[in-house]
Motif scaffolding. Sequence first.
Motif, PDB file in Angstrom:
ATOM      1  N   VAL A   1       0.833  -1.211   0.000  1.00 26.98           N
ATOM      2  CA  VAL A   1       0.000   0.000   0.000  1.00 26.98           C
ATOM      3  C   VAL A   1       0.862   1.253   0.000  1.00 26.98           C
ATOM      4  CG1 VAL A   1      -1.694   1.334   1.319  1.00 26.98           C
ATOM      5  CG2 VAL A   1      -1.921  -1.152   1.144  1.00 26.98           C
ATOM      6  N   TYR A   2       1.977   1.217   0.698  1.00 21.48           N
ATOM      7  CA  TYR A   2       2.823   2.405   0.844  1.00 21.48           C
ATOM      8  C   TYR A   2       4.098   2.323   0.013  1.00 21.48           C
ATOM      9  CZ  TYR A   2      -0.355   3.192   4.727  1.00 21.48           C
ATOM     10  OH  TYR A   2      -1.478   3.379   5.485  1.00 21.48           O
ATOM     11  N   ASP A   3       4.021   1.641  -1.121  1.00 24.04           N
ATOM     12  CA  ASP A   3       5.128   1.613  -2.080  1.00 24.04           C
ATOM     13  C   ASP A   3       4.943   2.735  -3.107  1.00 24.04           C
ATOM     14  OD1 ASP A   3       6.446  -0.464  -0.940  1.00 24.04           O
ATOM     15  OD2 ASP A   3       5.810  -1.989  -2.389  1.00 24.04           O
ATOM     16  N   ALA A   4       6.063   3.237  -3.609  1.00 23.17           N
ATOM     17  CA  ALA A   4       6.034   4.273  -4.652  1.00 23.17           C
ATOM     18  C   ALA A   4       7.073   3.942  -5.715  1.00 23.17           C
ATOM     19  CB  ALA A   4       6.316   5.648  -4.052  1.00 23.17           C
ATOM     20  N   VAL A   5       6.708   4.210  -6.968  1.00 22.45           N
ATOM     21  CA  VAL A   5       7.629   4.051  -8.092  1.00 22.45           C
ATOM     22  C   VAL A   5       7.870   5.438  -8.671  1.00 22.45           C
ATOM     23  CG1 VAL A   5       8.009   3.036 -10.359  1.00 22.45           C
ATOM     24  CG2 VAL A   5       6.849   1.715  -8.588  1.00 22.45           C
ATOM     25  N   LEU A   6       9.125   5.859  -8.703  1.00 25.31           N
ATOM     26  CA  LEU A   6       9.462   7.225  -9.106  1.00 25.31           C
ATOM     27  C   LEU A   6       9.826   7.297 -10.583  1.00 25.31           C
ATOM     28  CD1 LEU A   6      11.762   8.284  -6.124  1.00 25.31           C
ATOM     29  CD2 LEU A   6       9.256   8.314  -6.258  1.00 25.31           C
TER      30      LEU A   6
ATOM     31  N   LYS B   1       1.773   8.959   7.135  1.00 28.10           N
ATOM     32  CA  LYS B   1       1.742   7.770   6.268  1.00 28.10           C
ATOM     33  C   LYS B   1       2.809   7.921   5.180  1.00 28.10           C
ATOM     34  CE  LYS B   1      -3.201   7.073   7.077  1.00 28.10           C
ATOM     35  NZ  LYS B   1      -3.427   8.307   7.876  1.00 28.10           N
ATOM     36  N   PRO B   2       4.064   7.758   5.528  1.00 22.42           N
ATOM     37  CA  PRO B   2       5.143   7.872   4.532  1.00 22.42           C
ATOM     38  C   PRO B   2       5.151   6.684   3.579  1.00 22.42           C
ATOM     39  CG  PRO B   2       6.034   7.147   6.625  1.00 22.42           C
ATOM     40  CD  PRO B   2       4.583   7.440   6.874  1.00 22.42           C
ATOM     41  N   PHE B   3       5.708   6.923   2.389  1.00 18.90           N
ATOM     42  CA  PHE B   3       5.821   5.876   1.369  1.00 18.90           C
ATOM     43  C   PHE B   3       7.284   5.458   1.235  1.00 18.90           C
ATOM     44  CE2 PHE B   3       1.672   7.366   0.527  1.00 18.90           C
ATOM     45  CZ  PHE B   3       1.026   6.433  -0.270  1.00 18.90           C
TER      46      PHE B   3
ATOM     47  N   GLU C   1      -4.857   2.227  -3.752  1.00 18.34           N
ATOM     48  CA  GLU C   1      -5.057   1.950  -2.326  1.00 18.34           C
ATOM     49  C   GLU C   1      -4.221   2.897  -1.457  1.00 18.34           C
ATOM     50  OE1 GLU C   1      -6.252  -1.433  -4.712  1.00 18.34           O
ATOM     51  OE2 GLU C   1      -4.360  -0.329  -4.602  1.00 18.34           O
ATOM     52  N   GLY C   2      -3.034   3.244  -1.941  1.00 13.52           N
ATOM     53  CA  GLY C   2      -2.202   4.188  -1.209  1.00 13.52           C
ATOM     54  C   GLY C   2      -2.836   5.572  -1.143  1.00 13.52           C
ATOM     55  N   ILE C   3      -3.463   5.998  -2.259  1.00  6.85           N
ATOM     56  CA  ILE C   3      -4.168   7.287  -2.276  1.00  6.85           C
ATOM     57  C   ILE C   3      -5.335   7.257  -1.298  1.00  6.85           C
ATOM     58  CG2 ILE C   3      -5.562   8.832  -3.694  1.00  6.85           C
ATOM     59  CD1 ILE C   3      -2.633   9.038  -4.346  1.00  6.85           C
TER      60      ILE C   3
ATOM     61  N   ARG D   1      -3.099   0.841  10.825  1.00 12.23           N
ATOM     62  CA  ARG D   1      -4.542   0.589  10.915  1.00 12.23           C
ATOM     63  C   ARG D   1      -5.205   0.806   9.558  1.00 12.23           C
ATOM     64  NH1 ARG D   1      -8.954   4.171  14.252  1.00 12.23           N
ATOM     65  NH2 ARG D   1     -10.796   2.934  13.665  1.00 12.23           N
ATOM     66  N   ALA D   2      -4.775   1.833   8.845  1.00  7.83           N
ATOM     67  CA  ALA D   2      -5.341   2.097   7.524  1.00  7.83           C
ATOM     68  C   ALA D   2      -5.073   0.945   6.569  1.00  7.83           C
ATOM     69  CB  ALA D   2      -4.764   3.392   6.956  1.00  7.83           C
ATOM     70  N   ARG D   3      -3.925   0.306   6.708  1.00  2.00           N
ATOM     71  CA  ARG D   3      -3.567  -0.811   5.845  1.00  2.00           C
ATOM     72  C   ARG D   3      -4.585  -1.947   5.953  1.00  2.00           C
ATOM     73  NH1 ARG D   3       1.560  -2.269   4.185  1.00  2.00           N
ATOM     74  NH2 ARG D   3       2.520  -0.902   5.765  1.00  2.00           N
ATOM     75  N   ARG D   4      -5.174  -2.117   7.152  1.00  2.00           N
ATOM     76  CA  ARG D   4      -6.099  -3.225   7.385  1.00  2.00           C
ATOM     77  C   ARG D   4      -7.539  -2.894   6.996  1.00  2.00           C
ATOM     78  NH1 ARG D   4      -2.921  -3.284  12.161  1.00  2.00           N
ATOM     79  NH2 ARG D   4      -4.604  -2.235  13.330  1.00  2.00           N
ATOM     80  N   LEU D   5      -7.792  -1.647   6.658  1.00  5.13           N
ATOM     81  CA  LEU D   5      -9.151  -1.244   6.297  1.00  5.13           C
ATOM     82  C   LEU D   5      -9.418  -1.504   4.816  1.00  5.13           C
ATOM     83  CD1 LEU D   5      -9.402   2.130   8.256  1.00  5.13           C
ATOM     84  CD2 LEU D   5     -10.283  -0.120   8.937  1.00  5.13           C
ATOM     85  N   ARG D   6     -10.671  -1.410   4.447  1.00  7.36           N
ATOM     86  CA  ARG D   6     -11.044  -1.570   3.029  1.00  7.36           C
ATOM     87  C   ARG D   6     -10.675  -0.296   2.277  1.00  7.36           C
ATOM     88  NH1 ARG D   6     -15.610  -0.836  -0.354  1.00  7.36           N
ATOM     89  NH2 ARG D   6     -15.885  -2.547  -1.860  1.00  7.36           N
ATOM     90  N   LEU D   7      -9.752  -0.450   1.361  1.00  7.11           N
ATOM     91  CA  LEU D   7      -9.219   0.706   0.637  1.00  7.11           C
ATOM     92  C   LEU D   7      -9.713   0.747  -0.808  1.00  7.11           C
ATOM     93  CD1 LEU D   7      -5.551   0.638   2.024  1.00  7.11           C
ATOM     94  CD2 LEU D   7      -7.465   2.064   2.781  1.00  7.11           C
TER      95      LEU D   7
END
Length: 420
Positions: free
Chosen positions: A142-147, A180-182, A204-206, A229-235
């Motif tokens: 969820v908190y991965d980023a591709v630059l 919520k850093p990436f 999902e990260g957004i 906690r956000a990671r476990r919610l429905r995104l």
Amino acid sequence: MFVFTLAFKSLRNRKFTVGLTVLSIALSVMLLLGVERIRRETKASFTNSISGTDLIVGARSGAIQLLLYSVFRIGNATNNISWQSAEEIARHPEVAWTIPISLGDSHQGYRVMGTTTDYFEHFRVGRDRPLELAEGQRFDDVYDAVLGAEVAAALNYDIDDQIVIAHGAGRVSLIEHADKPFRVAGILQPTGTPVDRTVHVSLEGIEAIHIDWQDGAPPVPGLGISAERARRLRLQPTQVTAVLVGMNSRISTFAVQRFVNDYPQEALLAIIPGVALQELWDLMGVAERGLLAISGLVVLVGLSGMLTALLTSSNERRREMAILRSVGARPLHVFALIVGEAGVVTVMGLATGIVLLYSSLFVARPLIASRLGLYLEIGGLSKYELALMGIVCVAGVSIGFIPGYRSYHYSLADGMTIRL
């Protein structure tokens, strides 16, 4: 050959005046070629930014506006489209694939785009060129980023570095999603397109960074939702900015476009990228022609300066012409000498202008790429640019006919007469 040798020697005796004339022609030629080069490269850069996408779907606005914010990250959407509409379009029997994108956030002035892994599978730039990773991998968490390549180079990021996304698309943002850093999961190969200036994250990260926001406002201190906690919610996204669409067959493009434009549940707009680009060029055509006309006038001013210098020097060189006549030079030789000088000065100005152009491109290329996002190819002169140089050369030689004609009519007696 004798005429050109004599012309070189004559010009060498007037180095300062000739140097200023050559410089004025060189600067005007550099401007003319520079405007043409920027116009051509701008068009190529825009054209290469998207390939293989048959339709772009967004909220109903204007075709050019939709193209600019969805592909070139210029401007903002007037509205989003619902996730249900995006799914309905993806289920159309003639649609092969869709890429939903979500815009609105940024990182140190660079746009952040939420999307799915289908983006790396189907999005193309240039001539059907796929996106490739220089290092790392696609986002998986969820908190991965591709630059994009430019983002990583400009901000000196490496794999596993942490980045914080800011709310809004401006260069300066007062609100950051610091809770919520990436993590930088991958860095893309350079493409010379807006992809290089984009931070790519998952939809999902957004959703995760905005999950505790209410009506566009950040959460009250102490009531925010942590990253874990956000990671476990429905995104599941509720809306996206636009959808890029690829067809099973190009023939069905217009049918799907009509289906989207007539979509009853929501006001949507589907555009064909190539058609929208053509509308953009038509809109910019007046400015292009205006810039080219101004450049042409600058060249004309430079050539007029050469004419003035030749006419001024012709009055001072009447005795020189008379001496040439007295040693056997015919009037035609005198005429050829003056025209030859004009030709030599024009060619020197052209050569100097081309050198200045490429020197300026080499120096300014990184700055233009970072500030304007325009990638200038330092290649050879195109046929059109060579034609422009040919026109300037012919015009320069033709201008030499005027002082040459005057010198042609100078008589030996007039040149040898001492006037008191």
